[in-house]
Design an enzyme around this catalytic site. Structure first.
Site, PDB file in Angstrom:
ATOM      1  N   HIS A  57      24.823  41.769  33.759  1.00 13.42           N
ATOM      2  CA  HIS A  57      26.021  41.205  34.382  1.00 13.42           C
ATOM      3  C   HIS A  57      25.911  39.689  34.478  1.00 13.42           C
ATOM      4  O   HIS A  57      26.917  38.977  34.352  1.00 13.42           O
ATOM      5  CB  HIS A  57      26.210  41.820  35.766  1.00 13.42           C
ATOM      6  CG  HIS A  57      27.472  41.389  36.441  1.00 13.42           C
ATOM      7  ND1 HIS A  57      28.725  41.712  35.962  1.00 13.42           N
ATOM      8  CD2 HIS A  57      27.677  40.643  37.560  1.00 13.42           C
ATOM      9  CE1 HIS A  57      29.653  41.194  36.757  1.00 13.42           C
ATOM     10  NE2 HIS A  57      29.038  40.538  37.724  1.00 13.42           N
ATOM     11  N   LYS A  97      40.909  34.725  37.776  1.00 16.14           N
ATOM     12  CA  LYS A  97      40.855  35.879  38.680  1.00 16.14           C
ATOM     13  C   LYS A  97      40.252  35.461  40.008  1.00 16.14           C
ATOM     14  O   LYS A  97      39.226  34.785  40.051  1.00 16.14           O
ATOM     15  CB  LYS A  97      40.006  36.993  38.057  1.00 16.14           C
ATOM     16  CG  LYS A  97      39.844  38.234  38.922  1.00 16.14           C
ATOM     17  CD  LYS A  97      38.843  39.201  38.320  1.00 16.14           C
ATOM     18  CE  LYS A  97      37.427  38.711  38.477  1.00 16.14           C
ATOM     19  NZ  LYS A  97      36.428  39.714  38.026  1.00 16.14           N
ATOM     20  N   ASP A 125      34.773  42.466  28.591  1.00 19.91           N
ATOM     21  CA  ASP A 125      34.034  42.449  29.859  1.00 19.91           C
ATOM     22  C   ASP A 125      32.723  43.189  29.662  1.00 19.91           C
ATOM     23  O   ASP A 125      32.533  43.885  28.658  1.00 19.91           O
ATOM     24  CB  ASP A 125      34.855  43.096  30.973  1.00 19.91           C
ATOM     25  CG  ASP A 125      34.582  42.467  32.339  1.00 19.91           C
ATOM     26  OD1 ASP A 125      33.562  41.744  32.461  1.00 19.91           O
ATOM     27  OD2 ASP A 125      35.374  42.696  33.271  1.00 19.91           O
TER      28      ASP A 125
END
Length: 365
Positions: A183, A245, A271
């Site tokens: 991530h 975002k 993503d």
């Protein structure tokens, strides 16, 4: 008078200690290493060109993604290591190795996907069993690294769980880690052991290149994923757009605006994780509102928890392309707009490179 001739003096020469891996070295090599001589360079440890013939190479699997492990083993032409895992009635895990791993180079494949805590505990127990069975080297292969999203203190009095997991793996006895699409790239720095970080991009890029979609634009759903999306866009030789975002709470996001021209374009949202699909479906709506004709999405890890499947089914998303780092749940597997690509070949080549001590980065050249 009898003259006795002295017996010739017996000279005892001590042979240097021969390590197990050198027991078949030639005599010249051993003599060169004897006391009083210049030390010879240690001979390179040779490994079989066929992994199936190498008894010091093992791959074992946890329960999280047995199918992926079997696919990797099939790619490499080796069997899955024999193990036994059962649970006591209270859920406590019991694990046993059913074959000898002493001195072996062992690769343990286990993503820490749902249920995260159970699969993480399984992984730690398996590492401990390998360490106590005298495995030569233990490489944890985590196609999905759970707890990665908590990688910094973004608010007061919170834990940095991605660092905690790294500490647990090292303390249990892992010697090396092979991870896929973290991530956050800085998680590699949380380890004090070698880490190989793989990217699923080659698999995903190849799929979309074959589709030959018109007027293509790659879209990053947030600022944090820009570097990943830029690499993807460069490989496809297409423009890049970014969605601004703002996250208002855990698993709650609000899409603000689109940076870049998407009017009349086919968009691919890129993503690393699709969890509840809230961000993804809002990004789809924002792109279509700004004139996009069709919207595809791709991600490495299909967590798909909570209302994710219902949201995807109701959205105007054309297709979601994911990899098999995490096995799909039955309801997600039944959804026709979800396409699964395999990373078994990517993992297999990386495992082979690590074992043969060749470059892993060359896989992405």
């Amino acid at each position: 008078m009898t003259v006795r001739t002295p017996a010739p003096e017996t000279v005892q020469t001590s042979m240097p200690f021969v390590a197990p891996e050198l027991e078949h070295a030639d005599r010249a090599t051993l003599i060169a290493a004897a006391p009083g001589r210049q030390p010879a360079a240690a001979p390179e440890r040779k490994r079989s060109n066929r992994l199936a013939d190498d008894r010091r190479f093992k791959i074992i699997s946890g329960s999280a993604n047995r199918a992926l492990c079997e696919e990797v083993c099939s790619f490499l032409g080796v069997p899955v290591g024999q193990t036994k895992m059962v649970c006591f009635s209270d859920g406590e895990v019991h694990f046993q190795l059913l074959e000898n791993v002493r001195g072996a180079d062992v690769f343990l494949i286990q993503p820490t996907s749902f249920p995260v805590d159970t699969h993480l505990m399984e992984l730690l127990i398996m590492i401990d069993a390998l360490k106590r069975a005298s495995a030569g080297r233990i490489t944890v292969v985590m196609p999905y690294y759970g707890y990665a999203r908590q990688d910094r203190k973004d608010r007061p009095r919170v834990a940095i769980t991605s660092k905690l997991v790294a500490d647990l793996l090292e303390k249990a006895g892992a010697n090396r880690a092979l991870l896929v699409d973290l991530h956050a790239a800085q998680i590699q720095g949380f380890f004090n052991i070698p880490v190989d970080h793989l990217f699923a991009s080659p698999v995903l890029v190849g799929y979309f290149r074959d589709l030959k979609l018109p007027n293509l634009t790659v879209v990053s759903p947030d600022a944090g994923g820009v570097e990943r999306a830029r690499f993807f866009a460069q490989k496809l030789e297409v423009p890049l757009a970014i969605v601004d975002k703002r996250r208002t709470d855990i698993n709650v996001t609000e899409v603000m605006n689109v940076i870049g021209d998407v009017n009349g374009r086919t968009c691919i949202i890129l993503d690393d994780i699709v969890d509840t699909a809230g961000t993804l479906t809002k990004t789809v709506d924002a792109l279509l509102k700004n004139g996009a004709t069709d919207v595809y999405a791709c991600a490495s890890h299909a967590v798909l928890s909570g209302p994710a499947v219902e949201r995807l089914a109701a959205s105007r998303l054309k297709e979601l392309v994911v990899t098999n780092t995490i096995p799909l749940k039955p309801d997600a597997a039944a959804l026709s707009k979800i396409k699964v690509l395999s990373v078994a070949g990517l993992l297999g080549r990386a495992i082979e490179s690590i074992h043969m001590e060749t470059s892993v980065s060359s896989l992405f050249s």
